[in-house]
Design a protein around this motif. Structure first.
Motif, PDB file in Angstrom:
ATOM      1  N   SER A 216      11.456 -47.498  16.177  1.00  0.00           N
ATOM      2  CA  SER A 216      11.133 -46.741  14.955  1.00  0.00           C
ATOM      3  C   SER A 216      11.715 -45.311  14.994  1.00  0.00           C
ATOM      4  O   SER A 216      12.363 -44.831  14.430  1.00  0.00           O
ATOM      5  CB  SER A 216       9.635 -46.414  14.593  1.00  0.00           C
ATOM      6  OG  SER A 216       9.138 -47.762  14.672  1.00  0.00           O
ATOM      7  N   LEU A 217      11.437 -44.327  16.344  1.00  0.00           N
ATOM      8  CA  LEU A 217      11.595 -43.133  16.370  1.00  0.00           C
ATOM      9  C   LEU A 217      13.166 -43.284  16.610  1.00  0.00           C
ATOM     10  O   LEU A 217      13.826 -42.151  16.348  1.00  0.00           O
ATOM     11  CB  LEU A 217      10.722 -42.622  17.463  1.00  0.00           C
ATOM     12  CG  LEU A 217       9.362 -42.224  16.901  1.00  0.00           C
ATOM     13  CD1 LEU A 217       8.591 -41.921  18.274  1.00  0.00           C
ATOM     14  CD2 LEU A 217       9.006 -41.680  15.589  1.00  0.00           C
ATOM     15  N   SER A 218      13.792 -43.808  17.393  1.00  0.00           N
ATOM     16  CA  SER A 218      15.159 -43.771  17.741  1.00  0.00           C
ATOM     17  C   SER A 218      16.060 -44.022  16.523  1.00  0.00           C
ATOM     18  O   SER A 218      17.322 -43.454  16.300  1.00  0.00           O
ATOM     19  CB  SER A 218      15.697 -44.690  18.782  1.00  0.00           C
ATOM     20  OG  SER A 218      15.226 -46.178  18.600  1.00  0.00           O
ATOM     21  N   THR A 219      15.703 -44.988  15.458  1.00  0.00           N
ATOM     22  CA  THR A 219      16.336 -45.337  14.400  1.00  0.00           C
ATOM     23  C   THR A 219      16.080 -44.223  13.447  1.00  0.00           C
ATOM     24  O   THR A 219      17.099 -43.890  12.958  1.00  0.00           O
ATOM     25  CB  THR A 219      15.835 -46.510  13.935  1.00  0.00           C
ATOM     26  OG1 THR A 219      15.715 -47.785  14.833  1.00  0.00           O
ATOM     27  CG2 THR A 219      16.481 -47.152  12.617  1.00  0.00           C
ATOM     28  N   ALA A 220      15.022 -43.644  13.393  1.00  0.00           N
ATOM     29  CA  ALA A 220      14.829 -42.480  12.219  1.00  0.00           C
ATOM     30  C   ALA A 220      15.525 -41.257  12.929  1.00  0.00           C
ATOM     31  O   ALA A 220      16.137 -40.626  12.003  1.00  0.00           O
ATOM     32  CB  ALA A 220      13.448 -42.163  12.508  1.00  0.00           C
ATOM     33  N   ALA A 221      15.750 -41.179  14.269  1.00  0.00           N
ATOM     34  CA  ALA A 221      16.602 -39.887  14.571  1.00  0.00           C
ATOM     35  C   ALA A 221      18.151 -40.187  14.078  1.00  0.00           C
ATOM     36  O   ALA A 221      18.723 -39.190  14.018  1.00  0.00           O
ATOM     37  CB  ALA A 221      16.612 -40.004  16.140  1.00  0.00           C
ATOM     38  N   SER A 222      18.230 -41.231  14.086  1.00  0.00           N
ATOM     39  CA  SER A 222      19.854 -41.828  13.665  1.00  0.00           C
ATOM     40  C   SER A 222      20.251 -41.529  12.422  1.00  0.00           C
ATOM     41  O   SER A 222      21.274 -41.204  12.047  1.00  0.00           O
ATOM     42  CB  SER A 222      20.333 -43.298  14.151  1.00  0.00           C
ATOM     43  OG  SER A 222      19.631 -44.066  13.173  1.00  0.00           O
ATOM     44  N   ILE A 223      19.235 -41.188  11.609  1.00  0.00           N
ATOM     45  CA  ILE A 223      19.624 -41.169  10.162  1.00  0.00           C
ATOM     46  C   ILE A 223      18.722 -39.933   9.787  1.00  0.00           C
ATOM     47  O   ILE A 223      18.483 -39.713   8.276  1.00  0.00           O
ATOM     48  CB  ILE A 223      19.118 -42.400   9.281  1.00  0.00           C
ATOM     49  CG1 ILE A 223      17.452 -42.774   9.177  1.00  0.00           C
ATOM     50  CG2 ILE A 223      20.066 -43.424   9.466  1.00  0.00           C
ATOM     51  CD1 ILE A 223      17.096 -43.596   8.068  1.00  0.00           C
ATOM     52  N   GLU A 224      18.469 -38.943  10.420  1.00  0.00           N
ATOM     53  CA  GLU A 224      17.304 -38.037  10.189  1.00  0.00           C
ATOM     54  C   GLU A 224      18.151 -37.171   9.074  1.00  0.00           C
ATOM     55  O   GLU A 224      19.127 -36.762   9.233  1.00  0.00           O
ATOM     56  CB  GLU A 224      17.143 -37.009  11.334  1.00  0.00           C
ATOM     57  CG  GLU A 224      15.802 -35.988  10.787  1.00  0.00           C
ATOM     58  CD  GLU A 224      15.435 -35.446  12.092  1.00  0.00           C
ATOM     59  OE1 GLU A 224      14.485 -34.423  12.150  1.00  0.00           O
ATOM     60  OE2 GLU A 224      15.955 -35.507  13.426  1.00  0.00           O
ATOM     61  N   PRO A 225      17.580 -36.696   7.988  1.00  0.00           N
ATOM     62  CA  PRO A 225      18.142 -36.080   7.087  1.00  0.00           C
ATOM     63  C   PRO A 225      18.570 -34.509   7.337  1.00  0.00           C
ATOM     64  O   PRO A 225      17.680 -33.806   8.044  1.00  0.00           O
ATOM     65  CB  PRO A 225      16.906 -35.889   6.030  1.00  0.00           C
ATOM     66  CG  PRO A 225      15.908 -37.196   6.041  1.00  0.00           C
ATOM     67  CD  PRO A 225      16.079 -37.484   7.688  1.00  0.00           C
ATOM     68  N   GLY A 226      19.559 -34.331   7.080  1.00  0.00           N
ATOM     69  CA  GLY A 226      20.237 -32.879   7.196  1.00  0.00           C
ATOM     70  C   GLY A 226      20.198 -31.944   6.041  1.00  0.00           C
ATOM     71  O   GLY A 226      19.349 -32.449   5.069  1.00  0.00           O
ATOM     72  N   ASN A 228      22.541 -32.164   3.809  1.00  0.00           N
ATOM     73  CA  ASN A 228      23.136 -33.030   2.751  1.00  0.00           C
ATOM     74  C   ASN A 228      22.410 -34.381   3.043  1.00  0.00           C
ATOM     75  O   ASN A 228      22.659 -35.113   4.130  1.00  0.00           O
ATOM     76  CB  ASN A 228      24.543 -33.046   2.824  1.00  0.00           C
ATOM     77  CG  ASN A 228      25.141 -31.761   2.470  1.00  0.00           C
ATOM     78  OD1 ASN A 228      24.869 -30.959   1.455  1.00  0.00           O
ATOM     79  ND2 ASN A 228      26.056 -31.426   3.001  1.00  0.00           N
ATOM     80  N   HIS A 229      21.642 -35.065   2.065  1.00  0.00           N
ATOM     81  CA  HIS A 229      20.914 -36.133   2.371  1.00  0.00           C
ATOM     82  C   HIS A 229      20.479 -36.793   1.069  1.00  0.00           C
ATOM     83  O   HIS A 229      20.698 -36.252  -0.078  1.00  0.00           O
ATOM     84  CB  HIS A 229      19.530 -35.908   3.117  1.00  0.00           C
ATOM     85  CG  HIS A 229      18.730 -35.154   2.428  1.00  0.00           C
ATOM     86  ND1 HIS A 229      18.582 -33.786   2.649  1.00  0.00           N
ATOM     87  CD2 HIS A 229      17.884 -35.302   1.381  1.00  0.00           C
ATOM     88  CE1 HIS A 229      17.516 -33.328   1.956  1.00  0.00           C
ATOM     89  NE2 HIS A 229      17.171 -34.178   1.135  1.00  0.00           N
ATOM     90  N   THR A 230      20.515 -38.192   0.917  1.00  0.00           N
ATOM     91  CA  THR A 230      20.271 -38.872  -0.247  1.00  0.00           C
ATOM     92  C   THR A 230      18.782 -39.101  -0.148  1.00  0.00           C
ATOM     93  O   THR A 230      17.938 -39.081   0.888  1.00  0.00           O
ATOM     94  CB  THR A 230      20.930 -40.074  -0.355  1.00  0.00           C
ATOM     95  OG1 THR A 230      20.560 -40.899   0.883  1.00  0.00           O
ATOM     96  CG2 THR A 230      22.506 -39.986   0.041  1.00  0.00           C
ATOM     97  N   THR A 231      18.212 -39.735  -1.354  1.00  0.00           N
ATOM     98  CA  THR A 231      16.909 -39.722  -1.611  1.00  0.00           C
ATOM     99  C   THR A 231      16.631 -41.272  -0.814  1.00  0.00           C
ATOM    100  O   THR A 231      15.539 -41.275  -0.154  1.00  0.00           O
ATOM    101  CB  THR A 231      16.681 -40.196  -3.076  1.00  0.00           C
ATOM    102  OG1 THR A 231      16.830 -38.911  -3.857  1.00  0.00           O
ATOM    103  CG2 THR A 231      15.051 -40.343  -3.303  1.00  0.00           C
ATOM    104  N   SER A 232      17.580 -42.037  -0.896  1.00  0.00           N
ATOM    105  CA  SER A 232      17.372 -43.236   0.084  1.00  0.00           C
ATOM    106  C   SER A 232      17.065 -43.230   1.405  1.00  0.00           C
ATOM    107  O   SER A 232      16.612 -43.522   2.160  1.00  0.00           O
ATOM    108  CB  SER A 232      18.623 -44.303  -0.081  1.00  0.00           C
ATOM    109  OG  SER A 232      18.469 -45.366   0.628  1.00  0.00           O
ATOM    110  N   GLN A 233      17.889 -42.142   1.833  1.00  0.00           N
ATOM    111  CA  GLN A 233      17.882 -41.604   3.269  1.00  0.00           C
ATOM    112  C   GLN A 233      16.539 -41.262   3.609  1.00  0.00           C
ATOM    113  O   GLN A 233      15.878 -41.577   4.577  1.00  0.00           O
ATOM    114  CB  GLN A 233      18.856 -40.824   3.560  1.00  0.00           C
ATOM    115  CG  GLN A 233      18.905 -40.408   5.155  1.00  0.00           C
ATOM    116  CD  GLN A 233      20.137 -39.192   5.338  1.00  0.00           C
ATOM    117  OE1 GLN A 233      21.007 -38.853   4.458  1.00  0.00           O
ATOM    118  NE2 GLN A 233      20.195 -38.594   6.665  1.00  0.00           N
ATOM    119  N   MET A 234      16.229 -40.486   2.893  1.00  0.00           N
ATOM    120  CA  MET A 234      14.628 -39.803   2.883  1.00  0.00           C
ATOM    121  C   MET A 234      13.735 -41.066   2.984  1.00  0.00           C
ATOM    122  O   MET A 234      12.589 -40.736   3.830  1.00  0.00           O
ATOM    123  CB  MET A 234      14.182 -38.613   1.694  1.00  0.00           C
ATOM    124  CG  MET A 234      15.217 -37.688   1.884  1.00  0.00           C
ATOM    125  SD  MET A 234      14.733 -36.351   3.296  1.00  0.00           S
ATOM    126  CE  MET A 234      13.310 -35.525   2.043  1.00  0.00           C
TER     127      MET A 234
END
Length: 392
Positions: A216-226, A228-234
């Motif tokens: 869970s945490l490694s996958t979350a780190a791979s898409i962590e919002p910066g 510029n991010h999308t609502t889907s990403q959040m």
């Protein structure tokens, strides 16, 4: 008469000559009286929190501890076996390829069945849908290939979730891993992360909490919002944090569980409630549901009851299957706080709304079993529920 082994038989078998009843009770932090009553059959089940403690003390998963719920034999033959074969692809299917329109409809129809708790219907329909999508993908040209990749990934992903709920973890793992691989071909990291989150959930169900936390945490780190991010990403990022919190809660790590729950709550405040992104649901209502579940896993029933009352739009804002899961948690809380009648009424409504889901989940059995040891045990409504679930 059921030929299933009881929970007490399973506990006795697992502790064997390694632990005495007292030693097991000490390791689990429970009363030896409870262990003795379970093994003697004076109690047929116990609370979810106690079940987790017993499983950890015996160094097994909760799934290994509990006696599996039977699925009707004709459903096994006509549904689960065929679905297992379909997700375990060998060679190129010879079925008529799905058209592009059929491929697009298949993923919509599959998730509709899943979220509405119609897993019995899904078992019948999914095998052919998967084979036809596999045929369509094999025969597709470069232009059409992304449509088949997307649809097949989504259908396999949903199939993995159905197989998990029906206790076929090996086939569920194969289906979800293939869904992740297909989504990766599309070059959409958020969709791939969402599918991987489903695998993290499967690990929680299997009691493999540390692995689920890491994934869970490694996958979350791979898409962590910066910036510029999308609502889907959040949304997907927040959902992965909840998986981490839930796995920590089931492992008994209250501090870490609450940390990730709080982080997810901060993300939820920034997205619309009930947002569906890549078939991952998130938002304030989802936080309330998961907060309730996490608090129950930690044995904090007062906190869980408070959390269950903080859902902005009430349980009806959630898909039917999720409503049923949350309402079962609420039924457990009513039982724990001395409102057996409310617990029974809520369980009866769940049984009517999603009968197949209700019969094939462990938590309703646990709650009904506990209710049979209360003054409400003679309730005709409760007796009907007990017969439905084969609980004595």
């Amino acid at each position: 008469m059921s030929n299933q082994r009881s929970l007490g038989d399973r506990i006795r078998e697992l502790r064997g000559a390694i632990y005495t009843q007292q030693a097991l009770a000490d390791r689990a932090g429970l009363s030896v009286v409870l262990i003795r009553k379970l093994e003697q059959g004076a109690r047929q089940t116990t609370s979810v929190a106690s079940l987790h403690k017993i499983a950890r003390a015996l160094d097994v998963t909760l799934a290994d501890l509990l006696v599996p719920v039977s699925i009707p034999e004709h459903d096994q033959d006509q549904g689960v076996t065929a679905l297992r074969h379909a997700v375990s692809l060998v060679g190129v299917p010879k079925d008529t390829p799905a058209t592009l329109q059929e491929a697009r409809f298949a993923e919509i129809d599959t998730w509709r069945m899943y979220w509405s708790g119609q897993h019995d219907v899904a078992m019948v329909k999914l095998p052919q849908q998967i084979r036809r999508l596999e045929s369509g993908l094999a025969a597709s040209n470069e232009t059409d290939r992304p449509v088949y990749l997307h649809s097949l990934s989504q259908v396999l992903w949903a199939a993995g979730r159905v197989l998990t709920l029906l206790r076929h973890p090996d086939a569920a793992y194969l289906a979800t891993q293939r869904a992740i691989s297909l989504s990766a071909e599309l070059g959409d990291p958020v969709m791939t992360a969402a599918a991987t989150g489903s695998l993290a959930w499967q690990l929680i169900v299997a009691g493999r909490y540390a692995e689920s936390q890491d994934l869970s945490l490694s996958t979350a780190a791979s898409i962590e919002p910066g910036k510029n991010h999308t609502t889907s990403q959040m949304s997907v990022f927040g959902s992965l944090l909840l998986h981490a919190g839930n796995s920590h809660a089931r492992a008994g790590n209250a501090v870490s569980a609450k940390h990730y729950l709080d982080e997810a709550r901060e993300i939820a405040a920034k997205v619309p409630d009930g947002l569906h992104s890549h078939n991952t649901i998130f938002g304030a209502s989802w936080i309330a549901m998961q907060h309730t579940d996490i608090a129950i896993s930690l044995g904090e029933f007062g906190d869980a009851l408070t959390a269950s009352q903080t859902m902005p739009g009430g349980p009806s804002v959630l898909p039917l299957q999720t409503q049923c899961r949350h309402n079962t948690d609420r039924a457990l809380l009513y039982l724990k706080t001395g409102s057996a009648d409310r617990s029974i009424a809520l369980l009866s409504s769940i049984s009517s709304a999603a009968p197949f889901w209700f019969r094939n989940q462990r938590l309703p059995k646990s709650v009904v079993g506990d209710l049979l040891h209360t003054p409400a045990s003679k309730s005709p409504q409760l007796r009907t529920l007990a017969r439905t679930l084969n609980v004595h």
